[in-house]
Structure formats: C-alpha cells, structure tokens
Enzyme design. Structure first.
Site, short mmCIF file in Angstrom:
data_model
loop_
_atom_site.label_atom_id
_atom_site.label_comp_id
_atom_site.label_asym_id
_atom_site.label_seq_id
_atom_site.Cartn_x
_atom_site.Cartn_y
_atom_site.Cartn_z
N GLU A 158 0.80 -1.12 0.12
CA GLU A 158 0.11 0.07 -0.02
C GLU A 158 0.82 1.34 0.00
O GLU A 158 0.80 1.99 0.99
CB GLU A 158 -0.93 0.07 1.20
N GLU A 372 -5.80 -8.53 0.51
CA GLU A 372 -6.49 -8.27 1.64
C GLU A 372 -7.94 -8.11 1.13
O GLU A 372 -8.05 -7.14 0.54
CB GLU A 372 -5.98 -7.05 2.54
#
Length: 468
Positions: A158, A372
């Site tokens: 991320e 995720e």
C-alpha cells in the site's frame, strides 16, 4: 506452485503479528521507535502482539486445517539487516526459513511482502534520498537467499496509504502533514519498486514479483464533466502514481504537470527516472479491497485529510467519516444510503467488482491477487473464547460474490486473502479492532488461539470454490 491453482489464504504483516521486537539480533524499526516514544499517546505497542514469532507452527497448522493453501506475510527488514552496515542477521533469515519450511510441510504457498510499513529506524523515513538504493540492496539479499522458495514476492504494501498516513493525515510515523514530503515519499517508493524489480530480474527466477495497492479506482455518483475531473485527480493522488510506473513503466506528463501546478518542487527527481521505471515493471498486482473511493468536485475550497481511529465510534457520527480533499482537485463524497462500519468507512461490496474490472480496463490481463479483504469488529467471545462473528461472515461473503463475478467476467483473478489470519496489532487502533479469522486471547499467558465462526465458514467456502 501450479499456475492454474487458485490461491485461497489469509494475510498478516511482520510488525503487526511477530512480536519478538528485539530478539535474536533484530534491530529497531520506525514503528518500534514510534511505539516506544511519547508520540504514542496510547502506550499500546506491537512488542509482543500475538507472538507469531514463537507460535508460527501452530498458526500455519491452523491455516492448513482451514483448507488455506497460501499465506501472505511480510518480512521485517530490520530483522534481516538490523544495522546500517549491510551485514545480514542470520538469525533473522533462520526464522523465515523455518516459517517457509512449515508452509511447505502443508503445501501452503508463501506470498511475501518486502516492506509492510515498518522501515528500519536507520533508514528513518521514505523521504531519505538513499532509501531506494538501500531497498534495492535489501531486496537483492532476500531474493538471493530465498530464490524460488518464495513463488510470489511483492515490493511495498500500500504505497498510497503508507504515504498518505505518513505525510497527509500524519497519524503514522513520522507524523507529518506535508504534501511536499508526500510527493518525495511517493517518488522514492516508485524507485524502490523499480530498483527491486531490476535486482529480481538479474537472478532469472521462476518466481513472480508484484506490488500491493491499497485502494480501488476513484468513482463518482454523477457522470458530469466536473465529477469526472474529480475522479481523474483523485486517481492521480491515490492510484496512478503507484500503478502506472509499476505496471506500464510510465508516469503521465499530465500528472507531473498537475503536481507542479500545486506548487510541489520536483527538483529531487533523477534525470534518468523515466528510463529506470520504463525497464523495470512487475508481473502481477496485489489489490487490497475494503471500500470505494467516492469523490466529487472540491467545493469546500480546502485541502484536508482525516482518518478515523476513534475506538468508540459507532459509525453514526458524520464527523468521523474518512475524508480526503485537495483544493481544486477533488473531495470525498458521501452516499447516505450506504452502510458504514464502526470506524466510519463504507461497506460497499460491489467495490470489489468495480475495482477489478477497472484495473483490467487500464492494465489489461495482468494477474491480480486480492491480497487483503477483511472486516474490523469489536469481537465478543464466549466463556470458551469462541466468537460468533456473523457480521464478518456477511461482509466476506458479500465481497467475495462480487470478486468471483469479476473473475467470471474475465478479470485475471488468481487468489484471495482474508485480512487477517489471526487477531493482531491494528496499528494505532491497537487490539480492540480485530480482523482475525482466529481469536487471540491477549489476557492469556499463552496467547491462546481459538478459531472463530468465520474461520469455519471460510474453510467451507474454500472447499466449495477450490477448483474455480
């Protein structure tokens, strides 16, 4: 790893689960420093967390018993290279070797991230001009040691959210609100990935390398030109600077000019930057899916960023909603018909389908792993430690239906990971906000593990869809 076998698993991150923060030669990370400083107002740390470092055999066995055939985890850079001297800590490698041994024992495919927020403290920040060369060295050490034992590597988890929390909201170390530093951070992260890919290619491995993106493409409630312009600028800010260089090997001139127009000094950019990214692109995309990026034109006239981490938020207070706004570019919109979780974030399952189909539109048939997808809750356990987390089951099932529809409609989805394998440290949310398929009793001296209802649901879901 069979190229045709769909991967079903769950995920963790080193600082959030390992514990053993100073054992066996590990050096401090920036999260160790932050959590042990006066800046950490809660006093809550990841020093022990769920102690995966000493419980990994139990945890991997539990994954296998739950029909999971892959495990996404990250390495601690400061466990492998604890000091600013390029000397490898062999005990650090030994831990990860034993963890991978256990994965291989049960036929579980490792999917390994090089950095999941926890830089070594000697690197300091992502604005350090040396970070990309140091990252490339660290990556080369990892690639040479593990080679094909790790079939799937990712560079950074991320980049967008990491940079955002570090330099926009300022709730993660170094706790700044500085758009100049945000851009320097973003630039260095782009270089880190490109230089790591370059090191990876030198070894001619059979493994693949990718990156993990933390949000989906921006969307709007209207198709008016002003709204579509807001979508474009939000994607500039959150998506395009991460994925265009990593996948396409380019950074659009219009994006660069838009950044300059905001007064950002780009004198730090290497003249050879475009050549570096052009020749070092990734093999697959890791895509985290939680909620949509719903935007509208910036009518407030301000630049403002907030993330809600209030432990007592019940999702009914509008001021607790996550907001992003950049003057003249975009601001977050709100759909009052969409459910919120207890931290003010939208629950919008269709965002999985939208994200995946839009990724295919922009980047073609690149393999995508949902690295995720999960739901934070205030879990309540019975006297035996069992949690009936029907809310989490509903969340996962609804999102998975849209994700599987995207696969059916031609998106090259290769795997899916629930966040998270077990309860763990949830950054500055501490331990009240739980994501795990397995409950960890932090009051128990042995950190007792108890599978939740969602663990058993996921086990059956995998069994049903294992051959998709």
């Amino acid at each position: 790893m069979s190229k045709d076998k769909f991967l079903w698993g769950s995920a963790t991150a080193a600082y959030q689960c390992e514990g053993a923060w100073d054992e066996d030669g590990k050096g401090p990370s920036i999260w160790d420093d932050y959590c042990h400083s006066t800046a950490n107002l809660t006093g809550i740390t990841g020093d022990v967390s769920c102690d995966h470092y000493h419980h990994f055999k139990e945890d991997i066995k539990m994954m296998a018993e739950g029909n999971q055939n892959t495990y996404r985890f990250s390495l601690s850079w400061s466990r492998i290279l604890p000091k600013d001297d390029h000397v490898v800590n062999e005990a650090g490698f030994r831990f990860y070797d034993e963890l991978i041994d256990e994965c291989e024992k049960y036929g579980i495919v490792p999917n390994v991230t090089l950095v999941h927020y926890d830089l070594p403290d000697y690197i300091g920040t992502w604005t350090n001009p040396k970070v990309s060369d140091e990252f490339a060295y660290y990556a080369s050490v990892v690639f040479k040691h593990f080679g094909n034992r790790i079939p799937l590597y990712t560079t950074i988890n991320e980049p967008n959210h990491n940079a955002y929390c570090n330099y926009c909201v300022g709730n993660y170390p170094p706790n700044e609100t500085n758009l100049q530093h945000y851009c320097e951070c973003a630039y260095n992260m782009i270089l880190c990935t490109a230089k790591a890919v370059k090191e990876f290619r030198k070894l001619n491995l059979n493994s693949l390398i990718g990156i993990v993106q933390g949000c989906g493409p921006a969307v709007s409630l209207k198709d008016d030109p002003e709204y579509l312009e807001a979508v474009k600028y939000c994607d500039y800010f959150c998506n395009d600077w991460v994925l265009d260089p990593a996948i396409k090997g380019i950074l659009e001139d219009e994006l660069i000019e838009a950044v300059k127009a905001k007064g950002i000094d780009l004198s730090f950019v290497d003249p050879n930057f475009k050549d570096i990214i052009k020749n070092n692109t990734i093999d697959f995309l890791g895509q985290n899916i939680y909620s949509r990026m719903l935007v509208k034109p910036n009518t407030s006239g301000i630049t403002s960023f907030t993330v809600n981490n209030a432990g007592n938020n019940d999702g009914t207070n509008n001021s607790a909603r996550e907001t992003r706004a950049i003057k003249d570019w975009f601001e977050f919109d709100r759909d009052e018909n969409t459910q919120l979780n207890k931290w003010g974030r939208e629950i919008y399952p269709k965002c999985g389908y939208i994200t995946l189909t839009k990724r295919k539109e922009r980047y073609g048939n690149i393999p995508i792993y949902i690295t995720e997808n999960g739901h934070g809750c205030y879990d309540i356990a019975d006297e035996n430690g069992y949690v009936e987390d029907d809310e989490r089951i509903e969340f996962l099932n609804n999102y998975l239906q849209w994700i599987l529809k995207a696969k059916e409609d031609g998106v090259n989805v290769q795997g899916y990971y629930v966040w998270s394998t077990m309860d763990l440290y949830s950054w500055i949310n501490g331990y009240k906000k739980r994501y795990g398929l397995v409950r960890v009793d932090y009051e128990d001296g042995n950190l007792k593990r108890t599978p939740k209802k969602s663990y058993y649901w996921y086990k059956e879901f995998i069994k049903k869809y294992q051959n998709i």
